[in-house]
Design an enzyme around this catalytic site. Structure first.
Site, short mmCIF file in Angstrom:
data_model
loop_
_atom_site.label_atom_id
_atom_site.label_comp_id
_atom_site.label_asym_id
_atom_site.label_seq_id
_atom_site.Cartn_x
_atom_site.Cartn_y
_atom_site.Cartn_z
N ASP A 23 -1.66 -7.21 0.24
CA ASP A 23 -2.74 -6.25 -0.04
C ASP A 23 -3.72 -6.24 1.12
O ASP A 23 -4.35 -7.26 1.44
CB ASP A 23 -3.46 -6.64 -1.33
N ASP A 68 2.59 -2.98 -10.11
CA ASP A 68 1.59 -3.89 -9.52
C ASP A 68 0.38 -3.98 -10.43
O ASP A 68 -0.35 -3.00 -10.60
CB ASP A 68 1.19 -3.37 -8.13
#
Length: 219
Positions: free
Chosen positions: A35, A173
């Site tokens: 991320d 996710d």
């Protein structure tokens, strides 16, 4: 097919990355999920180029870069050069999404879009033919440890239908617990980002947990 299991590297202990990576490699993870946050597009800051370079130096497996940043078109080459194999873009952060995806493909890498909970699938219809992956967010992006947004069920069901037409793979996710991984794997979701709900615990029993996840999915 067994689910694609992707540890979220923002949840690992970067002060001892070599040990963490050795345990994850032993557990035979499928790819590493990174991320990238700039503190502007989302209200947090997370991994960057040097982190991807460090992960790349310790593995030959795929690395994805989830770009939660403003104007990613100007920066995708940074992450490709650092070692990322898959680039996820948020369509609302980029004016020319198709052009940017085409550039990623020209660099011989895979591309996808990340869909926030409040983004309509209908608004992305023109993008699906260009995507290798769809990263569907089941929490609001920016922080680990959030609760699953139950209304995402309908969105995931629709994406499973769309992938039969367009051929992309679906990665889920957000709050991917073992129970949800089992349920959504059976429904047609291809992969899952693993954070604190399913993988990263203080005991570091990564191999045991991933073996259990592969066993319960039955794919």
């Amino acid at each position: 097919m067994k689910p694609i299991l992707c540890p979220s590297m923002m949840c690992c202990n970067f002060s001892n990355l070599k040990e963490e990576m050795a345990l994850l490699e032993e557990a035979k993870i499928d790819m590493y999920h990174c991320d990238i946050m700039d503190g502007t597009f989302v209200p947090n800051m997370a991994l960057g180029i040097s982190d991807i370079q460090a992960i790349r130096s310790l593995t030959n497996k795929k690395i994805d870069a989830h770009l939660m940043i403003d104007s990613p078109a100007n920066k995708v080459d940074w992450f490709i050069d650092a070692g990322a194999d898959i680039i996820y873009l948020h369509p609302e952060s980029e004016m020319y999404v198709i052009k940017t995806i085409q550039h990623i493909h020209e660099r011989k890498k895979e591309a996808g879009v990340a869909i926030n909970p409040d983004i309509s699938l209908v608004s992305l219809e023109e993008l699906y033919p260009f995507c290798d992956y769809i990263l569907v967010m089941t929490v609001n992006p920016g922080f680990a440890g959030q609760s699953f947004i139950e209304s995402m069920d309908r969105k995931i069901e629709r994406l499973v239908h769309l992938k039969q037409k367009y051929g992309f793979q679906i990665i889920m996710d957000g709050a991917c617990s073992p129970e949800r991984i089992k349920a959504y794997s059976c429904c047609g979701v291809d992969g899952f980002v693993l954070g604190t709900s399913a993988l990263f615990k203080e005991d570091k029993k990564y191999k045991e947990r991933l073996d259990e996840l592969r066993g319960v999915c039955g794919r």
